[in-house]
Design a protein around this motif. Structure first.
Motif, PDB file in Angstrom:
ATOM      1  N   PHE A 172       1.183  -1.162  -0.031  1.00  0.00           N
ATOM      2  CA  PHE A 172      -0.178   0.251   0.479  1.00  0.00           C
ATOM      3  C   PHE A 172       0.811   1.582  -0.349  1.00  0.00           C
ATOM      4  O   PHE A 172       1.769   1.007   0.648  1.00  0.00           O
ATOM      5  N   LYS A 173       0.738   2.362  -0.132  1.00  0.00           N
ATOM      6  CA  LYS A 173       1.200   3.771  -0.708  1.00  0.00           C
ATOM      7  C   LYS A 173       0.379   4.362  -0.134  1.00  0.00           C
ATOM      8  O   LYS A 173       0.698   5.834  -0.229  1.00  0.00           O
ATOM      9  N   GLU A 208      -7.005  -1.032  -7.605  1.00  0.00           N
ATOM     10  CA  GLU A 208      -6.633  -2.783  -7.535  1.00  0.00           C
ATOM     11  C   GLU A 208      -5.125  -2.197  -7.493  1.00  0.00           C
ATOM     12  O   GLU A 208      -4.804  -2.088  -8.586  1.00  0.00           O
ATOM     13  N   LEU A 209      -4.393  -3.008  -7.028  1.00  0.00           N
ATOM     14  CA  LEU A 209      -2.980  -3.239  -6.676  1.00  0.00           C
ATOM     15  C   LEU A 209      -3.019  -4.672  -7.575  1.00  0.00           C
ATOM     16  O   LEU A 209      -1.630  -4.520  -8.308  1.00  0.00           O
ATOM     17  N   PHE A 210      -3.628  -5.653  -7.370  1.00  0.00           N
ATOM     18  CA  PHE A 210      -3.217  -6.876  -7.930  1.00  0.00           C
ATOM     19  C   PHE A 210      -4.134  -6.523  -9.590  1.00  0.00           C
ATOM     20  O   PHE A 210      -5.052  -7.448  -9.981  1.00  0.00           O
ATOM     21  N   GLY A 213     -13.031  -9.558  -3.410  1.00  0.00           N
ATOM     22  CA  GLY A 213     -14.303  -9.561  -3.537  1.00  0.00           C
ATOM     23  C   GLY A 213     -15.135  -8.598  -3.231  1.00  0.00           C
ATOM     24  O   GLY A 213     -16.210  -8.418  -3.434  1.00  0.00           O
ATOM     25  N   ALA A 214     -13.943  -7.489  -2.817  1.00  0.00           N
ATOM     26  CA  ALA A 214     -14.654  -6.524  -2.095  1.00  0.00           C
ATOM     27  C   ALA A 214     -15.514  -6.125  -3.626  1.00  0.00           C
ATOM     28  O   ALA A 214     -15.227  -5.614  -4.788  1.00  0.00           O
ATOM     29  N   SER A 215     -16.464  -5.287  -3.149  1.00  0.00           N
ATOM     30  CA  SER A 215     -17.386  -4.456  -4.554  1.00  0.00           C
ATOM     31  C   SER A 215     -16.857  -3.371  -4.739  1.00  0.00           C
ATOM     32  O   SER A 215     -15.428  -3.000  -4.072  1.00  0.00           O
ATOM     33  N   ASP A 216     -16.962  -2.832  -6.362  1.00  0.00           N
ATOM     34  CA  ASP A 216     -16.504  -1.110  -6.820  1.00  0.00           C
ATOM     35  C   ASP A 216     -16.518  -0.714  -5.737  1.00  0.00           C
ATOM     36  O   ASP A 216     -17.758   0.045  -5.033  1.00  0.00           O
ATOM     37  N   GLY A 217     -15.890  -0.040  -5.515  1.00  0.00           N
ATOM     38  CA  GLY A 217     -15.565   1.540  -4.192  1.00  0.00           C
ATOM     39  C   GLY A 217     -14.537   1.089  -2.637  1.00  0.00           C
ATOM     40  O   GLY A 217     -14.716   2.215  -2.102  1.00  0.00           O
ATOM     41  N   SER A 218     -14.526   0.214  -1.970  1.00  0.00           N
ATOM     42  CA  SER A 218     -14.345  -0.503  -1.676  1.00  0.00           C
ATOM     43  C   SER A 218     -12.569   0.402  -1.459  1.00  0.00           C
ATOM     44  O   SER A 218     -12.143   0.972  -2.116  1.00  0.00           O
ATOM     45  N   ARG A 219     -12.229   0.709  -0.362  1.00  0.00           N
ATOM     46  CA  ARG A 219     -10.304   1.564   0.378  1.00  0.00           C
ATOM     47  C   ARG A 219      -9.871   1.133   0.442  1.00  0.00           C
ATOM     48  O   ARG A 219      -8.877   1.903   0.709  1.00  0.00           O
ATOM     49  N   ASN A 235      -7.661  -1.904  -1.142  1.00  0.00           N
ATOM     50  CA  ASN A 235      -7.410  -3.008  -2.067  1.00  0.00           C
ATOM     51  C   ASN A 235      -8.438  -3.948  -2.991  1.00  0.00           C
ATOM     52  O   ASN A 235      -8.414  -5.735  -2.808  1.00  0.00           O
ATOM     53  N   PRO A 236      -9.623  -3.792  -3.490  1.00  0.00           N
ATOM     54  CA  PRO A 236     -10.645  -4.507  -3.759  1.00  0.00           C
ATOM     55  C   PRO A 236      -9.830  -5.724  -4.745  1.00  0.00           C
ATOM     56  O   PRO A 236      -9.658  -4.967  -5.850  1.00  0.00           O
ATOM     57  N   ILE A 237     -10.287  -6.832  -4.923  1.00  0.00           N
ATOM     58  CA  ILE A 237      -9.033  -7.935  -5.751  1.00  0.00           C
ATOM     59  C   ILE A 237      -9.829  -8.899  -6.238  1.00  0.00           C
ATOM     60  O   ILE A 237     -10.857  -9.591  -5.600  1.00  0.00           O
ATOM     61  N   ASP A 238     -10.262  -9.046  -7.005  1.00  0.00           N
ATOM     62  CA  ASP A 238     -11.114  -9.720  -8.480  1.00  0.00           C
ATOM     63  C   ASP A 238     -11.507 -11.362  -8.248  1.00  0.00           C
ATOM     64  O   ASP A 238      -9.757 -11.155  -8.631  1.00  0.00           O
ATOM     65  N   LYS A 239     -11.970 -11.713  -8.212  1.00  0.00           N
ATOM     66  CA  LYS A 239     -11.853 -13.278  -8.287  1.00  0.00           C
ATOM     67  C   LYS A 239     -12.008 -13.933  -9.716  1.00  0.00           C
ATOM     68  O   LYS A 239     -10.521 -14.419 -10.313  1.00  0.00           O
TER      69      LYS A 239
END
Length: 227
Positions: free
Chosen positions: A143-144, A151-153, A173-179, A181-185
Motif C-alpha cells: 500500500f502506498k 486495485e493493486l493486483f 471480492g470487495a465491491s467497487d468503491g472499496s478503499r 485494494n478490492p481484489i477481483d476473484k
C-alpha cells in the motif's frame, strides 16, 4: 479463536512457508483496558509473534501480508523486538507487503530501519524476487497510502516452471468503491499463481481455491476488540 498463522506446504513441495498478517504492533488498547492491562496485552502479542517466528524458523519463508504495525509511528521497543526476532531466524527469508495501517510512505519504519539481510519489503509497484534454489518466485506490492481504492493486483510475471506466490494486503471480492485494494476473484482465477498470501480480513476462513490458485487470510493473531 482465529488461526494466528498458516503453515502451508502441501501444495508447494519445493518450498515451505509460514504466512501471517494483521499483527498490529503498537495497538494502544487504551479504549478497553487500564494502562496495566494494556501493557499485558502488548506483551501477549509479542509472545504470540515469537511463536509465529519460531514456526517460521523451520521453514523457507515467512510472509507478512500487511498491517504488521497498527500505525505509521512505531516505538523503538517494537523495532528492537522485531529485529531480534528476524535475526533469530536468519536462514528464513522474510517478505513483507505493507498494508493500510502501515503503508509504505515517508517516515515509515519499513523505509527508515535496516531490518536485516533476510528481510525484504515490497515496493509500491508489483515486483518479484526469484529463489532458484527453491524453484520459487515471490511477487508482492505494498500500500502506498492508508486508502487504496485502485486495485493493486493486476498482472504478474509468472514463471511457468516454478511455484509462484503473491504477498498482498487487500479485500478479495470487495465491491467497487472499496478503499482497501478490492481484489477481483476473476483475476485470481486467471493469474497463474499457486498461492496468494493475503492480509486485511481479521477472520481466518480456511484455505480457499479459485481455479488452480489457492489463497488464504490467516486471521488476526491476537484480538484487538470484541468484534
Amino acid at each position: 479463536m482465529d488461526a494466528p498463522f498458516i503453515v502451508f506446504k502441501e501444495e508447494l513441495p519445493m518450498a515451505t512457508f509460514v504466512h501471517t498478517a494483521d499483527i498490529h504492533f503498537d495497538t494502544p488498547f487504551s479504549a478497553r483496558f487500564s494502562p496495566k492491562k494494556a501493557e499485558l496485552r502488548r506483551k501477549e502479542l509479542m509472545q504470540t509473534f515469537r511463536e509465529i517466528v519460531t514456526a517460521a524458523g523451520e521453514r523457507d519463508f515467512l510472509f507478512i501480508s500487511g498491517d504488521l504495525f497498527d500505525g505509521r509511528f512505531v516505538s523503538a521497543e517494537t523495532v528492537a523486538f522485531l529485529k531480534r526476532c528476524f535475526k533469530a531466524i536468519s536462514k528464513t527469508k522474510i517478505l513483507i507487503s505493507a498494508g493500510n495501517h502501515d503503508p509504505l510512505i515517508i517516515g515509515s519504519a519499513y523505509m527508515d530501519e535496516d531490518w536485516g539481510e533476510n528481510v525484504y519489503i515490497f515496493g509500491k509497484d508489483m515486483e518479484y524476487i526469484d529463489f532458484p534454489e527453491l524453484n520459487t518466485r515471490v511477487h508482492g506490492i505494498s500500500f502506498k497510502d492508508t486508502h487504496q481504492e485502485e486495485e493493486l493486483f493486476n498482472s504478474v510475471d509468472i514463471h511457468d516452471e516454478w511455484c509462484n506466490i503473491l504477498v498482498i494486503h487487500g479485500a478479495v471480492g470487495a465491491s467497487d468503491g472499496s478503499r482497501y485494494n478490492p481484489i477481483d476473484k476473476t483475476k485470481i482465477e486467471k493469474s497463474g499463481l499457486d498461492y496468494i498470501a493475503l492480509g486485511h480480513i481479521h477472520k481466518h476462513d480456511g484455505i480457499q481455491k479459485i481455479g488452480n490458485t489457492v489463497y488464504a487470510y490467516p486471521g488476526i493473531p491476537e484480538g484487538r476488540g470484541f468484534d
